[in-house]
Design an enzyme around this catalytic site. Structure first.
Site, PDB file in Angstrom:
ATOM      1  N   ARG A   1      -9.319   6.967   5.391  1.00  0.00           N
ATOM      2  CA  ARG A   1      -8.803   5.900   4.512  1.00  0.00           C
ATOM      3  C   ARG A   1      -8.650   6.379   3.075  1.00  0.00           C
ATOM      4  O   ARG A   1      -7.695   6.026   2.402  1.00  0.00           O
ATOM      5  CB  ARG A   1      -9.740   4.687   4.564  1.00  0.00           C
ATOM      6  CG  ARG A   1      -9.666   3.990   5.905  1.00  0.00           C
ATOM      7  CD  ARG A   1     -10.825   3.062   6.088  1.00  0.00           C
ATOM      8  NE  ARG A   1     -10.706   1.881   5.273  1.00  0.00           N
ATOM      9  CZ  ARG A   1     -11.736   1.112   4.940  1.00  0.00           C
ATOM     10  NH1 ARG A   1     -12.943   1.409   5.337  1.00  0.00           N
ATOM     11  NH2 ARG A   1     -11.541   0.045   4.235  1.00  0.00           N
TER      12      ARG A   1
ATOM     13  N   ARG B   1       0.819  -1.207   0.000  1.00  0.00           N
ATOM     14  CA  ARG B   1       0.000   0.000   0.000  1.00  0.00           C
ATOM     15  C   ARG B   1       0.850   1.252   0.000  1.00  0.00           C
ATOM     16  O   ARG B   1       0.307   2.351  -0.034  1.00  0.00           O
ATOM     17  CB  ARG B   1      -0.852   0.008   1.269  1.00  0.00           C
ATOM     18  CG  ARG B   1      -2.340  -0.317   1.023  1.00  0.00           C
ATOM     19  CD  ARG B   1      -2.967  -0.366   2.386  1.00  0.00           C
ATOM     20  NE  ARG B   1      -4.366  -0.194   2.446  1.00  0.00           N
ATOM     21  CZ  ARG B   1      -5.251  -1.200   2.552  1.00  0.00           C
ATOM     22  NH1 ARG B   1      -4.860  -2.443   2.461  1.00  0.00           N
ATOM     23  NH2 ARG B   1      -6.519  -0.931   2.716  1.00  0.00           N
TER      24      ARG B   1
END
Ligand code: ADP
Ligand code: AMP
Length: 220
Positions: free
Chosen positions: A170, A87
């Site tokens: 997020r 990520r």
């Protein structure tokens, strides 16, 4: 490898792709959710789980250690499918090193794309079985009986990080840290952009078709 914003449908596709291809599914989100059941987590794990609840990324060091502990997955005979990892560019570099050590490689990186309003709709409607972790959606994939898992009868719950305040955090983490990964994999010619629009089976068909086209062109 599956890339794409939270809620785009990576976990759903990972499950379908693994059924179709016989690959081993490694989801770092699932690893952390499973770890959250530990009754006496280490301080490092406890702070990771708090970050997760707020919608922030867990530190690169801990994520990479968790993946290294599961490196047997990378040796699976049917191949492996990474979902939610890497990520960050730093995680991608650590993965490159790990893959060299394991004598394997990532053949393709699917980047799922969907307009933001539909992503928010998917995240807000996601419900997860509190026992077997099966994933539903209140409108797109409702359970047969309201609030109850079709598979095990467990109660369906909303993930803490699917609440509006965590969703905002997020999405920001995705834009800042994860989106640059698309360029990282584009440079090595492995990135395949796939629309995540439409029912899961349609997205699966599209993904498999793209993978096949890629495999055929690599052979010639
Ligand atoms: P991610 O792993 O990318 O966070 P999920 O696979 O958990 O995303 O999907 C997020 C939510 O969207 C879930 O509630 C899931 O049931 C729903 N969903 C997934 N794929 C689709 C789709 N193609 N169409 C409609 N809803 C979907
Ligand atoms: P996911 O199920 O992939 O949406 O992941 C849920 C949460 O777990 C994320 O919002 C992060 O807090 C944490 N997480 C999962 N994978 C990673 C990763 N590769 N790097 C950092 N944090 C992660």
């Amino acid at each position: 490898m599956l890339l794409g914003p939270p809620g785009v449908g990576k976990g759903t596709q990972a499950e379908l792709l693994c059924q179709a291809l016989g690959t081993c599914h490694l989801s770092t989100g699932d690893v952390f959710r499973a770890a959250s059941c530990q009754c006496d987590p280490s301080p490092a794990l406890r702070s990771a789980l708090e970050a997760m609840r707020r919608g922030e990324l867990v530190s690169d060091g801990l994520v990479v250690t968790m993946v290294e502990e599961r490196s047997a997955c990378l040796r699976c005979r049917g191949g492996f499918l990474l979902d939610g990892f890497p990520r960050t560019v730093s995680q991608a570099e650590a993965l490159d090193d790990l893959l060299v050590r394991e004598g394997t490689a990532v053949d393709a990186v699917i980047s799922y794309e969907l307009p933001l309003d539909e992503i928010v709709d998917r995240l807000g409607g996601r419900r997860t079985c509190s026992i077997c972790k099966a994933v539903y959606h209140v409108k797109a994939r409702p359970p047969r009986a309201g609030g109850v898992c079709d598979l095990c009868g467990g109660a369906l719950i909303q993930r803490e990080d699917d609440r509006p305040e965590s969703i905002r955090v997020r999405m920001r983490a995705y834009e800042e840290c994860t989106r640059p990964l698309a360029d990282y994999y584009e440079m090595t010619g492995r990135l395949i952009a796939v629309s995540a629009d439409g029912p899961p089976e349609e997205v699966l068909e599209r993904s498999l078709r793209e993978l096949q086209t890629r495999e055929e062109s690599a052979r010639h």
